[in-house]
Design an enzyme around this catalytic site. Structure first.
Site, PDB file in Angstrom:
ATOM      1  N   ASP A  12      25.912   5.000  13.256  1.00 43.57           N
ATOM      2  CA  ASP A  12      24.615   5.560  12.851  1.00 43.57           C
ATOM      3  C   ASP A  12      23.770   4.429  12.275  1.00 43.57           C
ATOM      4  O   ASP A  12      24.084   3.890  11.205  1.00 43.57           O
ATOM      5  CB  ASP A  12      24.850   6.662  11.814  1.00 43.57           C
ATOM      6  CG  ASP A  12      23.618   7.521  11.592  1.00 43.57           C
ATOM      7  OD1 ASP A  12      22.547   7.196  12.153  1.00 43.57           O
ATOM      8  OD2 ASP A  12      23.719   8.516  10.854  1.00 43.57           O
TER       9      ASP A  12
ATOM     10  N   ASP B  76      15.066   5.834  12.162  1.00 47.66           N
ATOM     11  CA  ASP B  76      16.455   6.272  12.068  1.00 47.66           C
ATOM     12  C   ASP B  76      16.843   6.806  13.444  1.00 47.66           C
ATOM     13  O   ASP B  76      16.610   7.962  13.771  1.00 47.66           O
ATOM     14  CB  ASP B  76      16.578   7.339  10.977  1.00 47.66           C
ATOM     15  CG  ASP B  76      17.995   7.835  10.779  1.00 47.66           C
ATOM     16  OD1 ASP B  76      18.896   7.364  11.501  1.00 47.66           O
ATOM     17  OD2 ASP B  76      18.199   8.698   9.907  1.00 47.66           O
TER      18      ASP B  76
ATOM     19  N   ARG C  49      -0.573  10.260  -1.000  1.00 49.31           N
ATOM     20  CA  ARG C  49      -1.518  10.762  -2.000  1.00 49.31           C
ATOM     21  C   ARG C  49      -2.953  10.363  -1.672  1.00 49.31           C
ATOM     22  O   ARG C  49      -3.898  10.961  -2.199  1.00 49.31           O
ATOM     23  CB  ARG C  49      -1.137  10.239  -3.387  1.00 49.31           C
ATOM     24  CG  ARG C  49       0.195  10.754  -3.862  1.00 49.31           C
ATOM     25  CD  ARG C  49       0.442  10.695  -5.338  1.00 49.31           C
ATOM     26  NE  ARG C  49      -0.442   9.889  -6.149  1.00 49.31           N
ATOM     27  CZ  ARG C  49      -0.488   9.963  -7.471  1.00 49.31           C
ATOM     28  NH1 ARG C  49       0.291  10.808  -8.122  1.00 49.31           N
ATOM     29  NH2 ARG C  49      -1.294   9.194  -8.158  1.00 49.31           N
TER      30      ARG C  49
ATOM     31  N   GLY D 299       4.379   1.293  -1.423  1.00 52.79           N
ATOM     32  CA  GLY D 299       5.179   1.275  -2.638  1.00 52.79           C
ATOM     33  C   GLY D 299       4.393   1.165  -3.919  1.00 52.79           C
ATOM     34  O   GLY D 299       4.875   1.580  -4.982  1.00 52.79           O
ATOM     35  N   GLU D 300       3.178   0.596  -3.871  1.00 46.99           N
ATOM     36  CA  GLU D 300       2.371   0.446  -5.086  1.00 46.99           C
ATOM     37  C   GLU D 300       1.242   1.463  -5.186  1.00 46.99           C
ATOM     38  O   GLU D 300       0.767   1.736  -6.295  1.00 46.99           O
ATOM     39  CB  GLU D 300       1.780  -0.973  -5.144  1.00 46.99           C
ATOM     40  CG  GLU D 300       2.832  -2.052  -5.366  1.00 46.99           C
ATOM     41  CD  GLU D 300       2.257  -3.459  -5.351  1.00 46.99           C
ATOM     42  OE1 GLU D 300       2.916  -4.368  -5.885  1.00 46.99           O
ATOM     43  OE2 GLU D 300       1.158  -3.666  -4.782  1.00 46.99           O
ATOM     44  N   TYR D 301       0.780   1.995  -4.053  1.00 41.70           N
ATOM     45  CA  TYR D 301      -0.376   2.894  -4.085  1.00 41.70           C
ATOM     46  C   TYR D 301      -0.113   4.268  -3.471  1.00 41.70           C
ATOM     47  O   TYR D 301      -0.859   5.205  -3.738  1.00 41.70           O
ATOM     48  CB  TYR D 301      -1.568   2.234  -3.378  1.00 41.70           C
ATOM     49  CG  TYR D 301      -2.068   1.018  -4.121  1.00 41.70           C
ATOM     50  CD1 TYR D 301      -2.876   1.152  -5.238  1.00 41.70           C
ATOM     51  CD2 TYR D 301      -1.699  -0.263  -3.731  1.00 41.70           C
ATOM     52  CE1 TYR D 301      -3.326   0.033  -5.936  1.00 41.70           C
ATOM     53  CE2 TYR D 301      -2.141  -1.385  -4.427  1.00 41.70           C
ATOM     54  CZ  TYR D 301      -2.946  -1.235  -5.530  1.00 41.70           C
ATOM     55  OH  TYR D 301      -3.376  -2.329  -6.228  1.00 41.70           O
TER      56      TYR D 301
ATOM     57  N   ASP E  13       0.804  -1.222   0.000  1.00 40.37           N
ATOM     58  CA  ASP E  13       0.000   0.000   0.000  1.00 40.37           C
ATOM     59  C   ASP E  13       0.836   1.272   0.000  1.00 40.37           C
ATOM     60  O   ASP E  13       0.329   2.339  -0.336  1.00 40.37           O
ATOM     61  CB  ASP E  13      -0.943  -0.005   1.205  1.00 40.37           C
ATOM     62  CG  ASP E  13      -2.085  -0.992   1.020  1.00 40.37           C
ATOM     63  OD1 ASP E  13      -2.252  -1.488  -0.104  1.00 40.37           O
ATOM     64  OD2 ASP E  13      -2.806  -1.272   1.994  1.00 40.37           O
TER      65      ASP E  13
ATOM     66  N   HIS F 260      -2.048  -7.770   7.583  1.00 38.64           N
ATOM     67  CA  HIS F 260      -1.661  -6.371   7.361  1.00 38.64           C
ATOM     68  C   HIS F 260      -0.321  -6.200   8.077  1.00 38.64           C
ATOM     69  O   HIS F 260      -0.279  -6.182   9.315  1.00 38.64           O
ATOM     70  CB  HIS F 260      -2.679  -5.400   7.964  1.00 38.64           C
ATOM     71  CG  HIS F 260      -4.083  -5.620   7.516  1.00 38.64           C
ATOM     72  ND1 HIS F 260      -4.690  -4.854   6.544  1.00 38.64           N
ATOM     73  CD2 HIS F 260      -5.030  -6.503   7.920  1.00 38.64           C
ATOM     74  CE1 HIS F 260      -5.943  -5.260   6.366  1.00 38.64           C
ATOM     75  NE2 HIS F 260      -6.160  -6.270   7.197  1.00 38.64           N
TER      76      HIS F 260
ATOM     77  N   GLY G 212      -8.494   1.763  -1.402  1.00 39.08           N
ATOM     78  CA  GLY G 212      -9.536   0.859  -1.888  1.00 39.08           C
ATOM     79  C   GLY G 212     -10.576   0.590  -0.825  1.00 39.08           C
ATOM     80  O   GLY G 212     -11.280   1.499  -0.359  1.00 39.08           O
TER      81      GLY G 212
ATOM     82  N   TYR H 288      -9.982  -0.693   2.274  1.00 40.69           N
ATOM     83  CA  TYR H 288      -9.522  -0.507   3.653  1.00 40.69           C
ATOM     84  C   TYR H 288      -9.170   0.947   3.942  1.00 40.69           C
ATOM     85  O   TYR H 288      -8.759   1.694   3.054  1.00 40.69           O
ATOM     86  CB  TYR H 288      -8.287  -1.373   3.939  1.00 40.69           C
ATOM     87  CG  TYR H 288      -8.618  -2.706   4.574  1.00 40.69           C
ATOM     88  CD1 TYR H 288      -9.043  -2.779   5.901  1.00 40.69           C
ATOM     89  CD2 TYR H 288      -8.509  -3.895   3.863  1.00 40.69           C
ATOM     90  CE1 TYR H 288      -9.345  -3.992   6.497  1.00 40.69           C
ATOM     91  CE2 TYR H 288      -8.815  -5.122   4.448  1.00 40.69           C
ATOM     92  CZ  TYR H 288      -9.231  -5.162   5.764  1.00 40.69           C
ATOM     93  OH  TYR H 288      -9.543  -6.357   6.357  1.00 40.69           O
TER      94      TYR H 288
END
Length: 643
Positions: free
Chosen positions: A580, A439, A305, A299-301, A297, A432, A379, A381
Site C-alpha cells: 500500500d 494514495d 478556509r 500548512g500556514e494559511y 499556503d 509556486h 492574500g 494570489y
C-alpha cells in the site's frame, strides 16, 4: 446543494458535529477565552475498516492555541462517546499551528503603535497611517532566538490612495517589522535604502486604467437541454464509468476518495485518496526586507478556509451543480461556504477519429470530461484546482494561478531578482510549488512504482542504421530509491502498477504519471526554505502508506525549523514494492513576472496527468456514440460515415 449529512466514515464533518466537538472540549475545560481553533478535521478511519463497511465512531482532531502563551496542543475526541483520545502539547521544535484571521488585525495594531516603525514610514513620506494597509505574513524559521516559543509574524506595508485602490501598486518598501504576536510587540525593524513608494495606479477596475470595455465579444452559450449525465448521492459522484466520493476540509479544501472505474460491470479502484497536501511560494529576492518570504499556503494559511463562493456565469459556465462546504472558524464554530465546489461536464474536442480509405469509413467521436473544482484566495494570489475525469480513463489535475503578483519597490538598474512591471514597481521572482498526495490503489492495495525512461541505442550490431530506440524500466523498491527528479530529455514517467494481477497480454495493469517537468525548488540546498519545503526538492516521492502521514511538510508547518513531512516519513526507508503506497508529486510554476501580468495576472497553468497503461484490455471508449442524443439520421452521418 450541501455535502450531505450521512454517517459514512468519510463524510465531511457537519455543522452539528463541529458544535458537538467544541462543546465536548468546553466541558473538558480546554476552551478558554484566549484559546483559538486552528486546523480542525475528521480523523479518517482505517481503509480496511471502510472497505469492510464497519460501523466506525467519528473522531475529530484539532490544533488548539493558547494565545497568551503560544502553547499549541493536539486533541482528538470520539464524538460518539465524548472521550478525549489525544491531548498532547507540541514542543517549540514541532512548529506552530496555522495563522488566524485576527493575526492580520493584531499585526496592524502592533506596528502602528510602534514609534520605530512609524518613523521608518515617515522616511518614505508616509505619515497618514489610516491609508496604510499592512499584511502580516508567516515568519518562517531563521534562527532568531527571540522568536522561539512565540507566535511570530513579519509585517509589510502598502499605501491606499482611496478606499477601493489596489494597494499592491504602492508598496512602502525597504522596511519590514518582525513582530511578536504572543507578547504584542515589535521585535525589530529591518530597513534598506529603498524609500520610494510607486505612485502609478494599479486599479484594474478604474476606467482610466482599464480603458473602455470592448464590445466585440459575442455571447457563447452552453446548454444541456436533456440535463447532465452525472448524479450525486451521499457525497458520491457518478459519471459514465466513474465514481468518486467527494470530501472537503479546512486545510486541503477538496479531497477525492475511492476513485474508481466501472469496467464492464467490475468496479476497479484507482486512487483511495487524492488532495493537494501542501503548496509553497518561495521568493528569490535576497534583500533583508524580502529574503524571508516563503509561504506555505496549505500548512500556514489553510486552503479550505479560504475557498471562494463560486458564481454561475463567472467561475463556472454551463449546467452547473454546486456543493456547499463546512469549515471551522478561529473560535471553533462551523462556517458554511456556499457554492464552494463546482461540478460540470464539458466537451473536450476529439476523442478519436479515423478515415479509412480501404474500408470506406470515416468515424469521429467527441471527448468529454467532468470537472470538479474549487478556488481559493490567499492574500494577493488566487488559485483554482480542477480535477478532470475523462471518458477514456484519464485523470488530470490542473492548478490555475491568477490574482495579483506580490510587489516591491524596484531598486533601479538591471536588478537580477525582480522585474520592473510599472515605474518604480518591482515584482520579485518566485515559484509556486504544489505537492499532490495520491494514495494509489490501482486494482487494489498492492502497488509498486516503475520509472520509465526513453533510451537511445548505439549504432552497431542489431541497429545497423542507428534508428533504434527503446525504453528502460526501473522498479523503485524503497523510500530512499523513490525520491526522483523528472527528466524531460528522457520523456521520464512513473508507472504505478498492480503487482498481483495481469492484463490479457500478461502485463501488470498500471496508471502512468506524466509530469510537466518544471523546475523544483531553486533555493540553495542549505537554505531555511529548502529544509522546510524539502518536498519541493524532488518531483516524486513514494512512501509506504501510514494513516498519520498526510502532510508534505508536516502537520505544524508555521515556524517549523525543517525536516518535517516527507523527509521524516521517508527516513524509515520502508519497502514500497508491492504494498500500500502513496505517491507524492511536486509540480508548479517558476514565475518571472511579465509586464502582461500587471495590474492583474491572466491565469497561468500547472498540473499533471495520470493515464491508464495496460489497465484496460483495449480502448474503453469504443461504445461512445457518434453524436450524443442523435438516434440515427442525417446528423449522425456527419460523424459516422460508412461507404
Amino acid at each position: 446543494m450541501t455535502l450531505t449529512t450521512t454517517q459514512h466514515p468519510l463524510a465531511p464533518l457537519t455543522a452539528d458535529e463541529i458544535d458537538r466537538f467544541r462543546s465536548t472540549l468546553t466541558a473538558l475545560d480546554l476552551v478558554g477565552s484566549s484559546v483559538r481553533f486552528a486546523y480542525v478535521a475528521l480523523v479518517e478511519p482505517g481503509k480496511a475498516d471502510v472497505r469492510a463497511g464497519l460501523s466506525i465512531d467519528r473522531r475529530v482532531s484539532a490544533l488548539l492555541v493558547e494565545l497568551a502563551t503560544a502553547e499549541t496542543r493536539e486533541v482528538v475526541v470520539n464524538l460518539a462517546t465524548g472521550d478525549l483520545l489525544v491531548d498532547r502539547v507540541l514542543g517549540a521544535e514541532a512548529g506552530h499551528a496555522p495563522t488566524f484571521d485576527a493575526d492580520f488585525d493584531l499585526g496592524d495594531a502592533i506596528v502602528k503603535a510602534d514609534t520605530g516603525w512609524v518613523a521608518a514610514l515617515a522616511k518614505r513620506g508616509i505619515t497618514d497611517l489610516d491609508n496604510v494597509r499592512t499584511v502580516s505574513l508567516s515568519a518562517g524559521s531563521f534562527d532568531y532566538p527571540d522568536e522561539v516559543g512565540i507566535r511570530a509574524t513579519r509585517v509589510l506595508a502598502f499605501y491606499s490612495q482611496y478606499p477601493s485602490d489596489s494597494v499592491w501598486a504602492h508598496p512602502i518598501d525597504g522596511v519590514v517589522a518582525h513582530v511578536d504576536l504572543t507578547n504584542q510587540r515589535v521585535l525589530r525593524i529591518v530597513e534598506t535604502d529603498v524609500i520610494h513608494v510607486p505612485a502609478e495606479s494599479g486599479d484594474y477596475l478604474d476606467p482610466a486604467v482599464r480603458g473602455p470595455e470592448r464590445t466585440s465579444l459575442k455571447p457563447i452559450e452552453i446548454s444541456q437541454p436533456e440535463g447532465v449525465s452525472f448524479a450525486i448521492a451521499d457525497n458520491v459522484l457518478t459519471w459514465e464509468n466513474w465514481s468518486v466520493r467527494l470530501g472537503f476540509n479546512g486545510r486541503e479544501g477538496l479531497t477525492l476518495h475511492n476513485l474508481a472505474f466501472d469496467d464492464h460491470g467490475t468496479t476497479r479502484s484507482i486512487i483511495d485518496r487524492a488532495s493537494i497536501s501542501e503548496m509553497v511560494v518561495p521568493y528569490g529576492d535576497p534583500t533583508p526586507t524580502h529574503n524571508w518570504q516563503n509561504y506555505f499556503d496549505v500548512g500556514e494559511y489553510q486552503f479550505g478556509r479560504l475557498a471562494n463562493s463560486l458564481e454561475l456565469g463567472c467561475d463556472c459556465v454551463g449546467d452547473i451543480t454546486y456543493l456547499d462546504a463546512v469549515v471551522v472558524n478561529d473560535l471553533g464554530y462551523p462556517t458554511t461556504l456556499t457554492n464552494a465546489i463546482c461540478i460540470h461536464e464539458e466537451d473536450y474536442g476529439i476523442l478519436w477519429k479515423h478515415t479509412d480509405a480501404f474500408a470506406g469509413t470515416s468515424e469521429t467521436r467527441r471527448q468529454r470530461r467532468i470537472v470538479i473544482s474549487f478556488f481559493v484566495t490567499v492574500g494577493n494570489y488566487d488559485y483554482g484546482f480542477y480535477w478532470y475525469l475523462y471518458l477514456d480513463g484519464t485523470i488530470q489535475l490542473e492548478a490555475k494561478a491568477t490574482g495579483i503578483v506580490f510587489t516591491s519597490g524596484y531598486p533601479g538598474g538591471d536588478y537580477p531578482y525582480a522585474n520592473e512591471i510599472a515605474p518604480g514597481l518591482g515584482a520579485p521572482f518566485h515559484q509556486h510549488l504544489f505537492s499532490a498526495r495520491l494514495d494509489m490503489a490501482v486494482d487494489g492495495p498492492n502497488n509498486a512504482v516503475e520509472e520509465i525512461d526513453a533510451e537511445r541505442v548505439a549504432m552497431g550490431p542489431g541497429n545497423a542504421l542507428g534508428n533504434a530506440f527503446t525504453r528502460s524500466v526501473t522498479r523503485l523498491r524503497t523510500e530512499a530509491e523513490a525520491q526522483r527528479l523528472a527528466a524531460t530529455d528522457k520523456a521520464r514517467v512513473w508507472a504505478v502498477v498492480n503487482t498481483d494481477t495481469t492484463n490479457r497480454m500478461g502485463g501488470h495493469p498500471a496508471y502512468v504519471l506524466y509530469p510537466e517537468g518544471q523546475p523544483t525548488l531553486l533555493a540553495a540546498d542549505e537554505s531555511s526554505i529548502a529544509k522546510r519545503a524539502a518536498f519541493a526538492t524532488k518531483h516524486l516521492w513514494v512512501t509506504r502508506f501510514h494513516e498519520d502521514e498526510l502532510w508534505a511538510s508536516g502537520a505544524a508547518v508555521n515556524q517549523h525549523p525543517g525536516g518535517g513531512g516527507l523527509p521524516a516519513y521517508a527516513s524509515r526507508d520502508r519497502d514500497i514494492d508491492g504494498t500500500d503506497i502513496v505517491v507524492w508529486h511536486t509540480f508548479g510554476l517558476t514565475h518571472f513576472p511579465r509586464l502582461e501580468d500587471w495590474p492583474i495576472m491572466p491565469v497561468d497553468y500547472a498540473g499533471f496527468t495520470l493515464k491508464p497503461h495496460g489497465f484496460f484490455d483495449r480502448n474503453p471508449t469504443l461504445d461512445v456514440p457518434a453524436v450524443i442524443g442523435a438516434h440515427g439520421g442525417a446528423e449522425a452521418d456527419h460523424c459516422a460515415h460508412h461507404g
